[in-house]
Every structure is written in structure tokens, then in C-alpha cells.
Enzyme design. Structure first.
Site, short mmCIF file in Angstrom:
data_model
loop_
_atom_site.label_atom_id
_atom_site.label_comp_id
_atom_site.label_asym_id
_atom_site.label_seq_id
_atom_site.Cartn_x
_atom_site.Cartn_y
_atom_site.Cartn_z
N GLU A 26 -17.10 47.80 83.85
CA GLU A 26 -18.48 48.22 83.60
C GLU A 26 -18.70 49.68 84.01
O GLU A 26 -17.86 50.29 84.66
CB GLU A 26 -19.45 47.32 84.37
N LYS A 160 -24.01 40.48 95.02
CA LYS A 160 -24.31 41.43 96.09
C LYS A 160 -25.21 40.77 97.13
O LYS A 160 -26.19 40.13 96.79
CB LYS A 160 -24.97 42.68 95.50
N1 PSU Z 1 -21.76 45.96 91.41
C1 PSU Z 1 -21.62 47.06 92.19
N2 PSU Z 1 -22.48 48.10 91.98
C2 PSU Z 1 -23.41 48.07 90.95
C3 PSU Z 1 -23.52 46.92 90.13
C4 PSU Z 1 -22.66 45.90 90.41
O1 PSU Z 1 -20.77 47.09 93.08
O2 PSU Z 1 -24.10 49.07 90.76
C5 PSU Z 1 -24.51 46.88 88.98
C6 PSU Z 1 -23.93 45.97 87.88
O3 PSU Z 1 -23.87 46.71 86.71
C7 PSU Z 1 -24.90 44.83 87.77
C8 PSU Z 1 -26.18 45.53 88.11
O4 PSU Z 1 -24.92 44.25 86.49
O5 PSU Z 1 -25.80 46.32 89.24
C9 PSU Z 1 -27.29 44.56 88.40
O6 PSU Z 1 -28.51 45.21 88.20
P1 PSU Z 1 -29.85 44.34 88.09
O7 PSU Z 1 -30.00 43.69 89.42
O8 PSU Z 1 -30.94 45.36 87.80
O9 PSU Z 1 -29.67 43.38 86.96
#
Ligand code: PSU
Ligand code: MN
Length: 304
Positions: A26, A160
Site C-alpha cells: 500500500e 493498529k
Molecule cells: N498501517 C500503518 N500506517 C498507516 C496505515 C496502516 O502502519 O498509515 C493506513 C492504511 O492505509 C490503512 C489506513 O488502510 O491507515 C486506515 O485509515 P482509516 O482509519 O482512515 O480507514
């Protein structure tokens, strides 16, 4: 016949045409998850880890409206320096394409494009999920629904730990997403190996993951598979230490009125400050570790 919207790098295209192992990566972690230059260095290290594992890395992003699967060194560098790239999930992916804009893909959007491209394995750091206080904010990442519908295996270090982990895994169960903890009985918690949550399923070998995926295909089960790979012990931040920083960061984000797409990037940035950069070092280590496992899985699947 590949989709005319998709632009493959030459090595990714060759690997896909020969049925070789490819790992999708990603790009939101590059544009919104880490500061420059750690983001660029991490992206390079992750690609290198995939190559060392015998697979071809396919970092996915939208550059000037074109869907890129596999970036050149120059493209990766440009994305890492960009301050204007959009953060694209399922809802906004088409806007970057229709407006010829540049944007990075979240777990959800990367899964969509990987599947269009015929890539079965994807490595990331941690998925999005149910945010703390979601009973009021309704903030639940689109990553969860995507895992429920798009058939890609996602290797992560758990969700996370800024999230409400028990509710995140309840939603995944509801959506029918298998969560396989790799080599332990507990779901890992991103920066920490332990979450206190029992893993729904456990696997101890890559061949078992490949066999599981094949059985799902035979059963015509759609949707993704989540592989939760604990961060190596030497890089982990124990959960009780991380918890203090997380509670402070979450409280501050609410006070500052941070909402929507900005929440996850804001919290990750604040945690890096509060932990004196340790959370960032751990994040770099765990994503590289995930890339290695994903490469091994892609190699096993390509050998079927
Ligand atoms: N994992 C990481 N750092 C990130 C992300 C994931 O270590 O920045 C990103 C991924 O792209 C994930 C996103 O899909 O954060 C989630 O964002 P949200 O909570 O707005 O859906
Ligand atoms: Mn959200």
C-alpha cells in the site's frame, strides 16, 4: 487481458504473466503514515524484503489519475515527498482517476486494485478498524468491509492499537473474515506482540496458510483473509507502555476536533512524538517483517 486502466511496472507485468509470485504494497503508509524521509526509506526496505523473499513487490498508487502497480524509484521518491497526495479508500478512488489526481491507496483501495490486477497477497503495517468511541463517532474504517468482500490475503501486524481492538475483531468475525495469528495464540497489537485477545485461528507455517486459502477457494468463499504477524520481540513496545501514549493521543485528537480521514494519520504522528520516535521505528520494523512473510506466502501460492 489486463484492465486498460492499470499500468504495470515491467517486472510486475512479467511476473504476473508468468504466474510468478507478486506482493502488493500500500501507499497511504508512505504519504500519510510516516514523515519524510523515513517513509521513503521504509518503502524501499519493504520492497527489498519482498525481493529477498523471492517475490516481486508491487507498490500501488494513483499518479496523475493512472493506476500504477509497481512504482519506479523516481515515482516512489516523488510520492514520499508529496504533501498533496489524496488518501484514497473505496469511496474516493474513482475521484483520483476521474480528476487525473495523485493519491495513495489505503488497505481497502489497495485490495481493490490488487484484485483487479490478479495479485493475491498484500503486505501492510496494520489495518484500520473500529475507532475508540465509535459508538458515538461511527468511525469504522472501510478496510473492514473490504476484507469482507475482496479476495486478497492481507499480512499485517494486527489492527493498529489506537483502535478499539475487541470491537474491530468482532466486526471482522461478523463479516466472515478469517483472522489467522501467525505462530501464537493471541492476536498481536501492532506495536506490541500481545493484545490480550485470543486469536480466532492460529497457523504456524506458510504452507498451512496457502492450504487454507486453497480450501476457501474450493468452497467458493469470497472475501479476504487476514494474517496477523506479531512484530519481532526485539522491536516491540510492550502494550502497557504504548497504552499510556495512545490514551493521551486519542484524548488530544478529540480535543483538537480531528475527524474522518485525518484521525489515523494524526494519531500516528502524535504517537511518534510522544514515544520519542520509538513507535515509528517499530512501525518500520513490523512492516518489513510482514513483507517477508507475504513474499513467502506468494512464493508458496505460485508453486501450486
Ligand atoms: N498501517 C500503518 N500506517 C498507516 C496505515 C496502516 O502502519 O498509515 C493506513 C492504511 O492505509 C490503512 C489506513 O488502510 O491507515 C486506515 O485509515 P482509516 O482509519 O482512515 O480507514
Ligand atoms: Mn475513519
Amino acid at each position: 487481458m489486463p484492465d486498460p486502466l492499470l499500468e504495470f511496472s515491467p517486472d510486475v507485468l512479467a511476473a504476473l504473466q508468468n504466474g510468478g509470485p507478486v506482493v502488493a504494497l500500500e501507499s497511504t503508509i508512505i504519504t500519510h503514515g510516516m514523515p519524510f524521509p523515513q517513509n521513503r526509506d521504509t518503502a524501499r526496505n519493504v520492497e527489498q524484503a519482498v525481493r529477498e523473499g523471492g517475490a516481486v513487490p508491487a507498490t500501488i498508487a494513483i499518479l496523475g489519475g493512472r493506476i500504477r502497480i509497481g512504482l519506479s524509484g523516481g515515482q516512489l521518491d516523488e510520492l514520499a515527498r508529496s504533501r498533496s497526495a489524496m488518501k484514497l479508500s473505496r469511496a474516493d478512488l474513482a475521484m483520483a482517476v476521474s480528476r487525473s489526481a495523485t493519491g495513495s491507496t489505503t488497505v481497502a483501495a489497495t485490495m481493490i486494485i490488487a484484485h483487479l490486477a490478479g495479485i493475491e497477497v498484500f503486505a501492510t503495517g496494520g489495518i484500520g478498524g473500529v475507532h475508540r468511541g465509535a459508538e458515538l463517532s461511527f468511525d469504522i474504517s472501510a478496510d473492514l468491509q473490504e476484507l469482507g468482500r475482496t479476495p486478497v490475503a492481507v499480512v499485517c501486524a494486527g489492527a493498529k492499537a489506537i483502535l478499539d481492538l475487541p470491537r474491530t475483531f468482532e466486526v471482522l468475525e461478523t463479516l466472515g473474515v478469517p483472522v489467522l495469528a501467525y505462530g501464537q495464540d493471541e492476536i498481536p497489537a501492532f506495536w506490541s506482540r500481545r493484545s490480550g485477545l485470543a486469536a480466532p485461528l492460529r497457523v504456524d507455517a506458510v504452507a498451512d496458510i496457502a492450504a487454507f486459502m486453497q480450501a476457501r477457494t474450493s468452497l467458493k468463499l469470497d472475501g479476504g483473509v487476514l494474517i496477523a504477524n506479531p512484530v519481532p520481540a526485539e522491536h516491540e513496545i510492550p502494550a502497557d507502555q504504548m497504552q499510556v501514549f495512545i490514551e493521551q493521543a486519542v484524548a488530544e485528537s478529540a480535543e483538537a476536533g480531528i475527524t474522518g480521514k485525518a484521525v489515523t494519520p494524526w494519531l500516528l504522528g502524535r504517537l511518534a512524538e510522544l514515544s520519542d520516535g520509538r513507535s515509528l521505528v517499530t512501525n518500520q520494523a513490523l512492516i518489513t517483517h510482514n513483507a517477508r512473510l507475504a513474499a513467502e506466502l506468494a512464493v508458496a501460492l505460485a508453486a501450486r
